[in-house]
Design a protein around this motif. Structure first.
Motif, PDB file in Angstrom:
ATOM      1  N   MET A  99     -30.963  56.181 -47.027  1.00 27.77           N
ATOM      2  CA  MET A  99     -32.189  55.579 -46.527  1.00 27.77           C
ATOM      3  C   MET A  99     -33.318  55.916 -47.505  1.00 27.77           C
ATOM      4  N   ASP A 100     -33.528  55.054 -48.491  1.00 29.30           N
ATOM      5  CA  ASP A 100     -34.545  55.322 -49.509  1.00 29.30           C
ATOM      6  C   ASP A 100     -35.869  54.687 -49.106  1.00 29.30           C
ATOM      7  N   GLU A 101     -36.814  54.678 -50.042  1.00 25.35           N
ATOM      8  CA  GLU A 101     -38.162  54.187 -49.726  1.00 25.35           C
ATOM      9  C   GLU A 101     -38.185  52.697 -49.406  1.00 25.35           C
ATOM     10  N   ASN A 102     -37.131  51.975 -49.753  1.00 23.67           N
ATOM     11  CA  ASN A 102     -37.093  50.539 -49.508  1.00 23.67           C
ATOM     12  C   ASN A 102     -36.153  50.148 -48.361  1.00 23.67           C
ATOM     13  N   PHE A 103     -35.901  51.073 -47.476  1.00 22.17           N
ATOM     14  CA  PHE A 103     -35.101  50.803 -46.284  1.00 22.17           C
ATOM     15  C   PHE A 103     -35.677  49.602 -45.529  1.00 22.17           C
ATOM     16  N   LEU A 104     -34.830  48.629 -45.220  1.00 23.52           N
ATOM     17  CA  LEU A 104     -35.144  47.379 -44.515  1.00 23.52           C
ATOM     18  C   LEU A 104     -36.018  46.416 -45.314  1.00 23.52           C
ATOM     19  N   LEU A 105     -36.323  46.750 -46.547  1.00 21.27           N
ATOM     20  CA  LEU A 105     -37.189  45.907 -47.382  1.00 21.27           C
ATOM     21  C   LEU A 105     -36.345  45.291 -48.493  1.00 21.27           C
ATOM     22  N   GLN A 106     -35.811  44.111 -48.245  1.00 22.63           N
ATOM     23  CA  GLN A 106     -34.805  43.527 -49.127  1.00 22.63           C
ATOM     24  C   GLN A 106     -35.384  42.742 -50.300  1.00 22.63           C
ATOM     25  N   THR A 107     -36.650  42.371 -50.210  1.00 22.87           N
ATOM     26  CA  THR A 107     -37.240  41.536 -51.264  1.00 22.87           C
ATOM     27  C   THR A 107     -38.417  42.252 -51.905  1.00 22.87           C
ATOM     28  N   PRO A 108     -38.752  41.876 -53.148  1.00 21.65           N
ATOM     29  CA  PRO A 108     -39.935  42.479 -53.791  1.00 21.65           C
ATOM     30  C   PRO A 108     -41.214  42.265 -52.982  1.00 21.65           C
ATOM     31  N   LEU A 109     -41.373  41.086 -52.387  1.00 24.74           N
ATOM     32  CA  LEU A 109     -42.565  40.813 -51.587  1.00 24.74           C
ATOM     33  C   LEU A 109     -42.612  41.727 -50.361  1.00 24.74           C
ATOM     34  N   SER A 110     -41.477  41.910 -49.706  1.00 20.29           N
ATOM     35  CA  SER A 110     -41.424  42.809 -48.554  1.00 20.29           C
ATOM     36  C   SER A 110     -41.864  44.212 -48.941  1.00 20.29           C
ATOM     37  N   ARG A 111     -41.442  44.665 -50.086  1.00 18.54           N
ATOM     38  CA  ARG A 111     -41.790  46.015 -50.543  1.00 18.54           C
ATOM     39  C   ARG A 111     -43.282  46.126 -50.828  1.00 18.54           C
ATOM     40  N   ARG A 112     -43.841  45.077 -51.415  1.00 17.87           N
ATOM     41  CA  ARG A 112     -45.284  45.114 -51.687  1.00 17.87           C
ATOM     42  C   ARG A 112     -46.076  45.104 -50.380  1.00 17.87           C
ATOM     43  N   LEU A 113     -45.635  44.315 -49.424  1.00 18.61           N
ATOM     44  CA  LEU A 113     -46.336  44.250 -48.145  1.00 18.61           C
ATOM     45  C   LEU A 113     -46.293  45.593 -47.424  1.00 18.61           C
ATOM     46  N   TYR A 114     -45.148  46.252 -47.458  1.00 21.73           N
ATOM     47  CA  TYR A 114     -45.033  47.524 -46.758  1.00 21.73           C
ATOM     48  C   TYR A 114     -45.757  48.641 -47.508  1.00 21.73           C
ATOM     49  N   HIS A 115     -45.395  48.856 -48.768  1.00 20.08           N
ATOM     50  CA  HIS A 115     -45.947  49.996 -49.503  1.00 20.08           C
ATOM     51  C   HIS A 115     -47.422  49.799 -49.845  1.00 20.08           C
ATOM     52  N   GLY A 116     -47.822  48.563 -50.036  1.00 19.90           N
ATOM     53  CA  GLY A 116     -49.207  48.315 -50.416  1.00 19.90           C
ATOM     54  C   GLY A 116     -50.134  48.103 -49.237  1.00 19.90           C
ATOM     55  N   CYS A 117     -49.576  47.983 -48.030  1.00 22.08           N
ATOM     56  CA  CYS A 117     -50.411  47.617 -46.895  1.00 22.08           C
ATOM     57  C   CYS A 117     -50.029  48.382 -45.621  1.00 22.08           C
ATOM     58  N   ALA A 118     -48.861  48.082 -45.058  1.00 24.41           N
ATOM     59  CA  ALA A 118     -48.486  48.614 -43.741  1.00 24.41           C
ATOM     60  C   ALA A 118     -48.340  50.130 -43.720  1.00 24.41           C
ATOM     61  N   GLU A 119     -47.781  50.697 -44.779  1.00 26.66           N
ATOM     62  CA  GLU A 119     -47.444  52.116 -44.800  1.00 26.66           C
ATOM     63  C   GLU A 119     -48.668  53.004 -44.593  1.00 26.66           C
ATOM     64  N   LYS A 120     -49.831  52.560 -45.049  1.00 22.20           N
ATOM     65  CA  LYS A 120     -51.034  53.400 -45.045  1.00 22.20           C
ATOM     66  C   LYS A 120     -51.851  53.273 -43.757  1.00 22.20           C
ATOM     67  N   LEU A 121     -51.512  52.344 -42.900  1.00 17.23           N
ATOM     68  CA  LEU A 121     -52.321  52.093 -41.705  1.00 17.23           C
ATOM     69  C   LEU A 121     -52.142  53.195 -40.663  1.00 17.23           C
ATOM     70  N   PRO A 122     -53.214  53.579 -39.960  1.00 19.24           N
ATOM     71  CA  PRO A 122     -53.070  54.538 -38.849  1.00 19.24           C
ATOM     72  C   PRO A 122     -52.236  53.927 -37.729  1.00 19.24           C
ATOM     73  N   VAL A 123     -51.853  54.763 -36.778  1.00 15.88           N
ATOM     74  CA  VAL A 123     -51.019  54.331 -35.654  1.00 15.88           C
ATOM     75  C   VAL A 123     -51.855  54.284 -34.372  1.00 15.88           C
ATOM     76  N   ILE A 124     -51.791  53.157 -33.686  1.00 15.18           N
ATOM     77  CA  ILE A 124     -52.317  53.043 -32.326  1.00 15.18           C
ATOM     78  C   ILE A 124     -51.125  52.783 -31.417  1.00 15.18           C
ATOM     79  N   ASP A 125     -50.857  53.714 -30.528  1.00 18.30           N
ATOM     80  CA  ASP A 125     -49.703  53.623 -29.637  1.00 18.30           C
ATOM     81  C   ASP A 125     -50.229  53.487 -28.206  1.00 18.30           C
TER      82      ASP A 125
END
Length: 452
Positions: free
Chosen positions: A1-27
């Motif tokens: 399970m590396d840093e690109n788990f579930l992220l199969q495309t270059p665009l998916s990786r940019r969206l996650y690492h460049g955007c989603a990963e840094k967002l705070p959590v509201i639960d």
């Protein structure tokens, strides 16, 4: 399970690492232990943190033939942990397999390898880490970048303890207000030191407690509409039904449904007045094994998926909510039955209001469905039958504090799905549009609901 788990495309990786990963959590909906949150102490061992309070894991252990003694019985924490570690390698394909690896990685920076990792060494290493001050309950919330967590609390529960916490506030668990009216009225009498004899007395007491919840930061309520739920107008005046019940009289099933429906109408108006969002969890069949219910309690991990919802009953209820004095509160519809996904997504367009985004909307994949397959199915339905950009995103609905890794799992699943859609040419959108969509779904839409 590396840093690109579930992220199969270059665009998916940019969206996650460049955007989603840094967002705070509201639960906005979970079942964390309020007492543990308030005390802020450390968990004594890995079993207490990782296993004891998690019915998802209990269910998997039962399916794999583990004796109940090692699940909810009298075995030691260590022996329960050992049994869980023996089961984990068998769970390939189940989200618990992936979640467990993520939980160890994010909490302890331990690379868990089921069937390879030495259980005794993991127990000892994690135990030493858990004793550190930076691994208190509150510190774990910070570790997962939790901006707002909303543990469920009954109307009579002590919520004052949460007012001292900057990132936790109660979410009102409203089932007792409608399902166990007599007992709840007794509790409110004792708590507020007043008499409740009439339905209006009951409503006045509830209003007082709703104000207390609001001061503690509450912005969400929750009601379970389990398998078989029906919304009905009372066959007799609700006031008479309440007073008969209050005086020890028995109500027929139809009368109970009528009184419960009347109280739900009242509550929806109060929630709308306060600006809260009302969550409706639909379709659980909570009565399966009476043996397990007696052993493990009502939330022991053995519930099933009920039949598809009664759409006529649900829509009549929402229509009545909309007619209330303050209009309809925001409503999130969770369905446990995947067959109802399209039904819930379509209803997002049936109760719209001027200048209000996502007034009624389908919630995220819930309970037995919050895995990759279930999440992707909800994404498809929301995009096809509703408006994906107003989706309120993920919440854990969990008793385990480690379950906040499910936000990471959700965000990876969402970015992976978006990237695949765009790169297949199914959607003609820019990367900037997709980044805005990720930010809204993973954080900002839920933040709007807080209205703090």
């Amino acid at each position: 399970m590396d840093e690109n788990f579930l992220l199969q495309t270059p665009l998916s990786r940019r969206l996650y690492h460049g955007c989603a990963e840094k967002l705070p959590v509201i639960d906005y909906h979970n079942h964390l232990n309020i007492k543990e949150l308030a005390e802020g102490t450390n968990y004594p061992d890995l079993a207490r943190l990782w296993l004891i309070s998690d019915p998802y894991k209990h269910r998997a252990m039962r399916i794999c033939g583990v004796d109940e003694f090692y699940i909810t019985g009298g075995a030691s924490d260590y022996d329960k942990f050992r049994k869980w570690m023996s089961v984990l390698p068998r769970l390939i394909g189940n989200p618990l397999y992936d979640w467990s690896i993520l939980e160890m990685k994010r909490c302890f920076r331990i690379e868990l390898q089921p069937c390879v990792t030495d259980a005794d060494r993991l127990w000892e290493t994690a135990g030493k880490i858990l004793a550190r001050p930076e691994f208190s309950v509150q510190a774990l919330l910070d570790r997962f970048h939790v901006e707002y967590a909303a543990p469920c609390a009954a109307i009579t529960e002590d919520i004052a303890v949460l007012e001292r916490m900057g990132n936790a506030a109660p979410s009102l668990r409203g089932d007792g207000l409608t399902d166990t009216v007599r007992q709840t009225a007794d509790g409110l009498e004792q708590l507020l030191q007043l008499q409740i004899r009439t339905l209006e007395d009951y409503y006045a007491a509830i209003r007082r407690r709703l104000e207390d919840f609001a001061r503690a930061g509450c912005r969400f309520s929750d009601h379970a509409l389990d398998d078989g739920f029906l919304y009905k107008k009372p066959v007799q005046p609700a006031e008479a039904l309440f007073e008969r019940s209050r005086n020890g009289g028995l109500l027929t099933e139809e009368e109970k449904q009528g009184l419960s429906s009347e109280i739900l109408r009242f509550l929806s108006a109060e929630y709308a007045k306060l600006g809260w969002t009302m969550q409706l969890h639909i379709g659980a069949q909570r009565f399966t094994s009476s043996r397990l219910r007696a052993v493990a309690g009502p939330a022991g991990g053995f519930a099933g998926i009920g039949n598809c919802c009664n759409v006529k009953s649900l829509t009549q209820m929402l229509d009545d909510f909309e007619k209330g004095p303050y209009g309809m509160p925001g409503v999130i519809l969770f369905t446990l039955n995947p067959a109802d996904n399209a039904v819930m997504s379509v209803l997002s367009g049936s109760y719209s209001r001027d200048s209000a985004e996502g007034m009624v909307q389908q919630g995220p994949a819930w309970w037995w469905c919050d895995h990759l397959y279930g999440m992707r199915e909800v994404f498809e339905n929301l995009a096809s039958f509703g408006v994906l950009s107003v989706f309120v995103g993920m919440t854990t609905d969990s008793r385990s504090i480690l379950s906040f890794v499910r936000h990471e799992y959700f965000r990876r699943a969402f970015c992976g799905w978006l990237g695949e859609k765009a790169e297949k040419g199914e959607w003609d959108v820019s990367e900037a549009q997709l980044k805005k969509l990720v930010e809204d779904v993973c954080y900002f839409n839920a933040k709007k609901r807080l209205r703090l």
